[in-house]
Design an enzyme around this catalytic site. Structure first.
Site, short mmCIF file in Angstrom:
data_model
loop_
_atom_site.label_atom_id
_atom_site.label_comp_id
_atom_site.label_asym_id
_atom_site.label_seq_id
_atom_site.Cartn_x
_atom_site.Cartn_y
_atom_site.Cartn_z
N LYS A 148 0.88 -1.17 0.00
CA LYS A 148 0.00 0.00 0.00
C LYS A 148 0.92 1.21 0.00
O LYS A 148 1.59 1.52 0.99
CB LYS A 148 -0.92 0.02 1.22
CG LYS A 148 -1.86 1.22 1.14
CD LYS A 148 -2.67 1.43 2.39
CE LYS A 148 -3.29 2.83 2.31
NZ LYS A 148 -3.74 3.29 3.62
N GLY B 262 -8.35 9.62 9.55
CA GLY B 262 -8.69 9.83 10.96
C GLY B 262 -9.76 10.88 11.20
O GLY B 262 -10.13 11.14 12.33
N ASN C 110 -9.92 2.05 9.44
CA ASN C 110 -9.05 1.83 10.59
C ASN C 110 -9.54 2.59 11.82
O ASN C 110 -10.06 2.00 12.76
CB ASN C 110 -7.61 2.22 10.24
CG ASN C 110 -6.63 1.87 11.36
OD1 ASN C 110 -7.00 1.46 12.45
ND2 ASN C 110 -5.37 2.04 11.10
#
Lengths: 265, 375
Positions: free
Chosen positions: A102, A163, A211
């Site tokens: 990635k 995030g 995530n």
């Protein structure tokens, strides 16, 4: 009821949910969340792993990810340019990780936005060396096509900054990328809720990577399972043929019956 | 362009971001402070996850030619001094590595003879070959002096302004190169130009009114986020501790104000790292760790040789930068200040786990920079 497999570089996957391994409260919580998510591809930041082969007990994240169950996708986070990213990919391969990467190059440590120029450069090099390259990019349709042309296995455009949990702020650009792509499109970053993941899949994204939303949930295992269900439901709906959206209500049955009667006469 | 040229103006006319920060520094009722803390904790989890990075300071030398009223290493103080040889530094580093640390901060006083050309670089090279992440906290340098240190493997640079209040700065730094307020102020930018990945700034709280220091610190951060956009910025809020010289802080900051400042910084600068040292008590550290802290030290010693007793046969007394007599009767070199949390790294790590935070020891790999790494 089965949905179509996700195919990346000729490899078939049943799950369309990829999960990142940062930000968990413990390696055990991470391991159990991965299991609950049903994912088959797991990304790991190389800078947190021990690449020396000496089994560092203070950097043992890889010990908690079963390579038989998951494809470990090393990510190059920490690299600020193409040279550093290529170096990290080599290091991962030398440490025995799959030759998949990635590709993540963000020189800005605050918003972690990817550098398009360095990403394209690194992708060219790594593809020519036989790596399966999954580049993390801003939702830039032209860059996506350029990466496809040089042999990237997928593109991974962001929904919103890493995030941020803000969902698909780049929705219009994502639509174009999906419409034009001949390789899988994986929406990566910014997916803060199962509904965001479902929206990406319903738009036609081939998969999503999550995530923060799982790792920082009060109960990450249940949240991982919730994402699994959302992604599966959305993909099934996508394959079933989502109805087009309209401004108007459409009173189908009475009118249709009337018109059919007219035609029959 | 440099920060020192804009500092006064930026203080006087705060940016919208700094204005928001100043609002958060206004006196608060308890329930307001609790709300601030909850928001701060939530933002920290979102940006940094349920993790806490750990590091240890490694003191190379306590020789110093500066005269700083509050510092144990001040040249006026008749203390036991020592400069570790590079191999002794490595022995200390190996001890810390065995305890789990993969992130070390090399700290030194300023001395043109003992801490001279090439010394820091050599220490960095030796340590970086075995420890993934190495930062330095040493006297400010020119960009060109930093470059070989970066090439040797130093990833981070830490330099605190101590106080941003110029008259106070001048009165506390009475002799030595550190007297130059403005040169120190521009140090983070010189470090960024030299290629440091992480840059840490801070003020030493207790020297002057904490709200002024906080304001100036926010102005500095705001500026650096735009100017040094490739560096990961961290900020430290050390409070003065007892040290040789017996300096009493003229403007102490209490625990409540400390918590408010921490949370205000987190809310204003959600992606900036915030550092917590062992200057604070175990109880306070446990309390604030989840609120906004991202990087903690543990089990620290603030004297050279403090972890393993390296260099014990070279202890000596130095006054005004000159060696006066050997001090082989002394047990160790003198510390910079007394630490307050004496728990071992392992105990701190376990406590973090109880608080729901994963202690992260390794978060960097020198291979990214192509640095040979032997461990």
């Amino acid at each position: 009821m089965q949905t179509q497999p996700l195919i990346i570089a000729n490899r078939h996957f049943h799950s369309r949910l990829l999960v990142g391994t940062g930000k968990f409260s413990s390696n055990e919580a991470m391991r159990d969340s991965l299991l609950a998510s049903g994912c088959e591809i797991v990304t790991v930041a190389l800078r947190r792993a021990d690449l020396s082969g000496k089994k560092d007990p203070y950097a043992n994240i890889l010990d908690f990810i079963d390579p038989q169950r998951y494809l470990i996708l090393p990510n190059t986070s920490g690299a600020m340019n193409a040279t550093e990213a290529v170096r990290l990919a080599h290091l991962a391969a030398a440490a025995g990780l799959p030759k998949w990467v990635k590709l993540e190059i963000h020189p800005d440590p605050n918003y972690l936005l990817p550098d398009p120029i360095e990403t394209l450069r690194a992708a060219e090099t790594l593809v020519s060396e036989g790596f399966v390259v999954l580049p993390y990019i801003n939702a830039d349709p032209v860059l996506a096509k350029r990466l496809e042309e040089i042999g990237a296995a997928t593109v991974m455009p962001l929904g919103s900054p890493i995030g941020s949990n803000r969902g698909l702020q780049t929705r219009d650009q994502l639509r174009i990328i999906i419409e034009q792509a001949n390789i899988p499109v994986i929406v990566d970053a910014g997916i803060g809720a199962p509904s965001h993941a479902a929206e990406a899949i319903e738009l036609g994204a081939d998969a999503v990577l999550v995530n923060t939303a799982i790792a920082t949930a009060a109960d990450p295992i249940r949240m991982a399972h919730a994402f699994r269900l959302a992604v599966e439901a959305a993909r099934m709906a996508y394959e079933a043929g989502l109805p087009t959206q309209s401004q108007f209500a459409s009173p189908t049955s009475p009118l249709a019956t009337f018109l059919n009667t007219l035609q029959a006469n | 362009m440099a920060f020192s040229e804009h500092f006064d103006q930026l203080l006087e006319k705060p940016s919208p971001r700094v204005q928001k920060f100043l609002q958060l520094l206004q006196p608060l009722e308890n329930h307001q402070l609790q709300r601030l803390a909850a928001e701060s904790a939530a933002l920290t989890r979102r940006h940094f996850g349920k993790t806490m990075r750990l590091f240890a300071p490694l003191y190379l030398s306590n020789e110093c030619i500066n005269s700083c009223a509050y510092c144990g290493f001040s040249r006026e103080n008749p203390i036991v001094r020592l400069t570790l040889k590079p191999q002794e530094v490595l022995a200390e580093a190996r001890h810390l590595f065995a305890q789990g640390f993969r992130n070390l901060l090399l700290v030194s006083g300023e001395h043109p003879r003992y801490v001279s050309n090439g010394y820091i670089e050599e220490c960095v090279r030796l340590v970086a070959a075995e420890v993934p992440s190495v930062s330095i906290e040493v006297a400010p340098m020119e960009t060109e002096q930093y470059r070989p240190i970066v090439s040797a493997g130093a990833e981070g640079l830490v330099v605190y302004q101590e106080t941003y209040h110029r008259p106070t700065y001048q009165s506390l730094h009475t002799a030595g190169p550190k007297k130059d307020f403005l040169w120190r102020l521009d140090c983070p930018e010189r470090g960024h130009a030299a290629g440091f990945r992480r840059i840490g700034i801070g003020a030493l709280f207790g020297l002057y009114d904490w709200r002024f220091e906080a304001h100036a610190l926010a102005v500095h951060l705001d500026y650096l986020l735009k100017t040094c956009w490739r560096s990961f910025l961290t900020v430290s809020l050390p409070r003065l501790r007892p040290a040789a010289g017996g300096f009493h802080p003229p403007a102490p900051m209490n625990d409540r104000d400390y918590v408010q400042l921490l949370c205000a910084l987190r809310i204003t600068f959600p992606t900036v790292g915030i550092v917590l040292s062992t200057r604070e008590s175990a109880a306070l550290r446990d309390l604030v760790a989840p609120l906004g802290i991202t990087l903690m030290s543990a089990g620290s010693h603030t004297e050279p040789g403090g972890y393993t007793g390296q260099g014990r046969n070279c202890l000596h007394y130095t006054i005004r930068g000159k060696i006066q007599a050997s001090a082989n009767d002394a047990a160790s070199a003198t510390e910079q200040f007394e630490i307050n949390d004496n728990r071992s790294p392992e105990i701190v790590a376990n406590r973090l786990r109880q608080l729901g935070l994963d202690p992260v020891w390794k978060d960097w790999d020198p291979a990214i920079l192509g640095i040979a790494y032997a461990a």
